[in-house]
Enzyme design. Structure first.
Site: not given
Length: 735
Positions: A235, A463, A505, A623, A626-628, A699
Site C-alpha cells: 500500500g 508488513t 505495532a 524490536i 528481528p526477521k520481519t 517509515e
C-alpha cells in the site's frame, strides 16, 4: 517456553501467501459476478459535453455503461466524501458525480460486462466529447503562485539575521519529483449485495475507514455495510484513503443488483494519490567551530485544485540539531492533478533528504567530517517544543553504523577514492520519524482447549502484522504460537484506525497486552475457585500465563493449568475486549532515529552509478521480530535507493498527462541494482513511550537514505546534484 517477543519468527501467514490460499480484493469470486472497466479522461481540465455509449452497449456481453448522467444516487455534500485521513480543507473528489473534469485519468464512465475482457474492449467504444479548458501541471513553472500555509513549527530567534552574520553559511534548493506508489497489487474492489447487506472486498489500509465512507456516500446504515481486506499486496500510503474504484464497484452493484468487481489497470493507478513534487529551500549558518547558529527550511509542494494536501517537510531539523535561531515555512501550488497523498514517511522522506544534503554541504564548507558535524550539533531535546525524548540513541546509531561501515577509512577529499575506472564515494545522513500511537481495540477469545483467537480491524499491508500480533499474544497468554489465530481486515471486528504512520505495532500490541491481562484476571478467578487452589489470595499482577498454566510469579510451583481452571469453572471460553488508549503525557518527545552510511561507485567514462553498500543503524525501541523488522528496514533502504537514483513520474505538461504510467518506464530498483545492505538495531529500552517499549519501523527505513546516496555521489564526483533522481545524464558531465 521460549519467549516469542524479540525472536526471529517466520510469518504466520507465509504459507497462505505462497500457496495462493490468501485471497486479495480482486480474487473473491461469487456467482453472477459482473466485471467493470473504467473509462478515464484524456484531458486534465474541462467538461464533458456528450457521451455516446451506443457502441459499447452493442457489444455482446455488455450489461450497462454508467456515467454521471445515469448512475445511482450518491451524496451531495462534501462532508460525505471526507474520511479519516482526508485533508481538512477542500472538496474531496467524487467519482462519476458530474460533468466536471479535474485531472487526467479521472473516471468518466464504467462499462459493466459479463467478463473483464469484454468490458475492456467495449470501453474503447465509448465516445466522449470534451470542452477543454487551460490547465497547469508544472510545479516549477507555477511556483510564483505558491501560497503559504500554517506549519506546526514556530520560529525562534532571528534566523535571517543570524544567517547573514554566520561565519560559515550554506543556502540551496533541492527538488524532488512526483513519485507514485506502484504497489504490486492493483487497486481492486468486489461489491456484493445480498439480502439488503453490502459486503465489499477492498484493497485498503483501513477497512473501517472505507466502511464509514461508503455509509456516508450511499446513505447506508453502518450495520448494512461490511468491508473486508484480509490481505494487501502493498500500500505504502496509497490505500489510506478510499480510492475511487470502491465507489464505482458499489455504484455498479447498486445499478445491477448483482455483484460487481472493478480492478484498475496499472496506468489508471497513476490517477490516484502520489508523493507530491516539492522544492526544498535550506539555509544553514554556523560558527567557525561548527555550531549551528541559524536554520531555515521552506518547502513548496504540489496539491490539487480542489483539496489542500500537506505534510511536515520542514520541522525535522528541530528533532535532530540545536540552533538558537530557526524559521520554517510550507507553501502549496495548486495544479490540475489528483490530490497528492501520503507515501512512505510523508514529509520526512523529502524534507530530511534536503536537510541532510544541506548538512553535508555545510560540513564541506566547514572542512569537518559529516558525522562530527552532526555530533557537534546534536540535540538531546526537541528544539521546537523544548522537550526531552523518551529515548534517543542516535549517537549510538552514528557510532555503530560508522564502525560497521568502516567510516574511519574515508578520505574526505572528493574524487580521491577509486576502484579501477570507477570513482568511489562514501556518504552518510541521519533519519528521524515519529513514534506514534492511536486508540486500538483488541478482542481475545480463549477456549478451554488452549487456543486463542485475537481480533482487531487493523490491516496487514504486508508488513507482518499477523505475525507480531501472534507473537505478543502467545507470550501474554502463555501459549505456543501455533495455538494463536489472528483475525484482521474486517470492519465488523473491534475498532482500529488505518494502518499507517508506523503506529499499528505499538497500538495493537499494547492493546493485546491490555486484553490478555483481562483474560488473565478472569482465569485467576476461575483458578482461585478450584478446591484448595494454590493461587488463593493472588492478584492479577501476581500471576503470569506460562506454558498453558496460570502461575504465581513468586513461586512457580503454585500453578493451575488453564484447562483445569476453565473446566472447574464450567467455562468453555473467555472473551475479553480492551482498548489501548495512547498516553496523554506531553512531557516528552517520542521519536525513532537512524544513521545511514552509503557507498557508491560511479563509472568515470559513462556515469553509471551503483550503490554498493548501505549500512543503516536504527534506534526504534523494542524490536518485536528481528526477521520481519530487518525486512521492513531493508525494503525502505531499497526504496531510498530508488528515490535517489531511479524514481520519477514524468509529465508532458502540454497535455497534463503522465508519460511513464507503467512499471516498465517508471523506474524502480531491480535485483541487479541492489548489493549489500546491513541493518543494525541499536538497543533502546524505553519504558516511557508505551508499556511494551515499541516505537514502530514502517517509515524510518526510507528516511535519510536518498540523502546518504546523494552525498556519496558528491564525494565520488566532486559535483553536487540537488534534483532527484540522480540519473546518468546529470553526472556524465562531471566525471
Amino acid at each position: 517456553m521460549a519467549s516469542y517477543i524479540g525472536s526471529a519468527t517466520s510469518r504466520v501467514d507465509g504459507r497462505a501467501k505462497v500457496t495462493g490460499e490468501a485471497k486479495y480484493a480482486g480474487e473473491f469470486n461469487v456467482s453472477g459476478l459482473v466485471h467493470g472497466y473504467v473509462v478515464d479522461s484524456p484531458i486534465p481540465k474541462g467538461r464533458i459535453v456528450r457521451i455516446d455509449t451506443s457502441g459499447a452497449l452493442g457489444v455482446a456481453g455488455v450489461i450497462d455503461v454508467l456515467t454521471h448522467s445515469n448512475r445511482p444516487t450518491m451524496a451531495d455534500k462534501d462532508d460525505a466524501y471526507k474520511d479519516e485521513v482526508a485533508p481538512e480543507k477542500g472538496s474531496p473528489y467524487r467519482p462519476l458525480y458530474d460533468d466536471r473534469i479535474q485531472f487526467t485519468g479521472q473516471p468518466v464512465a464504467l462499462v459493466l460486462a459479463e467478463d473483464w475482457e469484454t468490458a475492456r474492449v467495449a470501453a474503447s467504444l465509448v465516445k466522449i466529447e470534451y470542452q477543454k479548458e487551460p490547465h497547469v501541471t508544472d510545479l516549477q513553472a507555477e511556483r510564483a503562485r505558491a501560497y503559504a500555509i500554517d506549519v506546526p513549527e514556530k520560529p525562534r530567534g532571528d534566523a535571517e539575521k543570524a544567517f547573514a552574520s554566520a561565519a560559515i553559511s550554506h543556502a540551496a534548493e533541492y527538488s524532488i519529483p512526483t513519485e507514485h506508489h506502484n504497489p504490486m497489487e492493483l487497486f481492486a474492489s468486489t461489491a456484493i449485495w445480498e439480502n439488503g447487506q453490502l459486503t465489499v472486498y477492498d484493497k485498503t489500509q483501513g477497512v473501517q475507514n472505507v466502511q464509514q465512507y461508503l455509509c456516508k456516500v450511499f446513505k447506508l446504515q453502518p450495520n448494512a455495510v461490511r468491508v473486508m481486506s484480509p490481505y494487501m499486496g502493498g500500500g505504502f500510503g496509497a490505500g489510506l484513503r478510499p480510492q475511487y474504484q470502491v465507489v464505482l464497484a458499489v455504484l455498479g452493484a447498486n445499478a445491477l443488483k448483482r455483484p460487481v468487481r472493478v480492478v484498475l489497470t496499472r496506468a489508471q493507478m497513476y490517477a490516484l494519490g502520489y508523493r507530491p513534487a516539492s522544492i526544498e529551500r535550506l539555509a544553514l549558518g554556523a560558527s567557525s567551530d561548527g555550531l549551528l547558529e541559524s536554520m531555515q527550511h521552506e518547502a513548496i509542494a504540489v496539491t490539487s485544485q480542489f483539496e489542500e494536501f500537506a505534510r511536515n517537510d520542514t520541522g525535522w531539523g528541530n528533532l535532530l540539531y540545536k540552533s538558537p535561531n530557526a524559521k520554517f515555512g510550507h507553501k502549496l501550488v495548486k495544479l490540475d492533478l489528483p490530490t497528492s497523498s501520503d507515501m512512505r514517511a510523508p514529509g520526512a522522506a523529502t524534507g530530511v533528504y534536503a536537510l541532510e544534503c544541506a548538512m553535508d554541504e555545510l560540513a564541506i564548507a566547514l572542512k569537518t567530517d559529516p558525522v562530527q558535524l552532526r555530533l557537534q550539533c546534536y540535540s538531546d531535546r526537541h528544539q521546537g517544543e523544548d522537550l526531552p525524548y523518551t529515548s534517543k540513541q542516535l549517537r549510538e546509531c552514528y557510532r555503530q553504523g560508522a564502525e560497521a561501515f568502516g567510516w574511519d577509512k574515508r578520505n574526505a577529499e572528493p574524487r580521491s577514492m577509486r576502484d579501477g575506472s570507477e570513482l568511489v564515494g562514501w556518504g552518510m545522513a541521519s533519519g528521524v520519524w515519529e513514534a506514534l500511537q492511536v486508540p486500538a481495540t483488541v478482542r481475545i477469545v480463549l477456549t478451554a482447549n488452549g487456543h486463542a483467537e485475537v481480533a482487531t480491524a487493523a490491516s496487514d499491508i504486508g508488513t507482518g502484522t499477523y505475525t507480531i500480533m501472534a507473537q505478543v499474544a502467545a507470550d501474554m497468554l502463555g501459549l505456543p504460537i501455533d495455538n494463536i489465530s489472528v483475525k484482521l481486515g474486517d470492519s465488523t471486528l473491534p475498532q482500529c484506525p488505518v494502518e499507517g504512520g508506523s503506529w499499528i505495532a505499538s497500538s495493537v500490541c499494547n492493546a493485546i497486552a491490555n486484553t490478555a491481562r483481562a483474560v488473565r484476571g478472569d482465569l485467576l478467578e476461575l483458578a482461585k475457585a478450584t478446591k484448595d487452589s494454590p493461587l488463593a489470595g493472588a492478584g492479577v499482577d501476581d500471576v503470569a500465563l506460562i506454558d498453558g498454566k496460570i502461575v504465581s510469579k513468586q513461586d512457580a510451583g503454585r500453578a493451575v493449568p488453564i484447562a483445569s481452571a476453565m473446566q472447574s469453572g464450567k467455562a468453555e471460553r473467555i472473551t475479553r475486549e480492551e482498548i489501548n488508549q495512547p498516553s496523554e503525557d506531553k512531557s516528552h518527545a517520542r521519536n525513532v532515529h537512524s544513521a545511514i552510511f552509503a557507498e557508491v561507485k560511479v563509472d568515470e567514462e559513462i556515469g553509471i552509478i551503483r550503490v554498493m553498500r548501505v549500512v543503516k543503524a536504527v534506534a526504534a525501541g523494542r524490536i518485536l521480530n528481528p526477521k520481519t523488522a530487518h525486512s521492513q528496514v531493508m525494503g525502505g533502504v531499497v526504496w531510498g535507493i530508488g528515490m535517489a537514483l531511479h524514481e520519477e513520474t514524468l509529465y508532458d505538461h502540454r497535455f497534463g498527462r503522465v508519460m511513464n504510467a507503467n512499471i516498465a518506464e517508471y523506474h524502480v530498483p531491480v535485483n541487479a541494482d541492489i548489493h549489500d545492505i546491513k541493518v543494525i538495531f541499536v538497543d533502546e529500552p524505553d519504558e516511557m513511550v508505551n508499556p511494551l517499549g515499541i516505537k514502530g519501523l514502517g517509515e524510518i527505513g526510507i528516511v535519510g537514505v536518498a540523502a546518504a546516496i546523494a552525498n556519496a555521489v558528491y564525494h565520488a564526483t566532486g559535483k553536487r546534484v540537488r534534483d532527484l533522481p540522480i540519473t546518468l545524464d546529470k553526472v556524465i558531465e562531471f566525471v
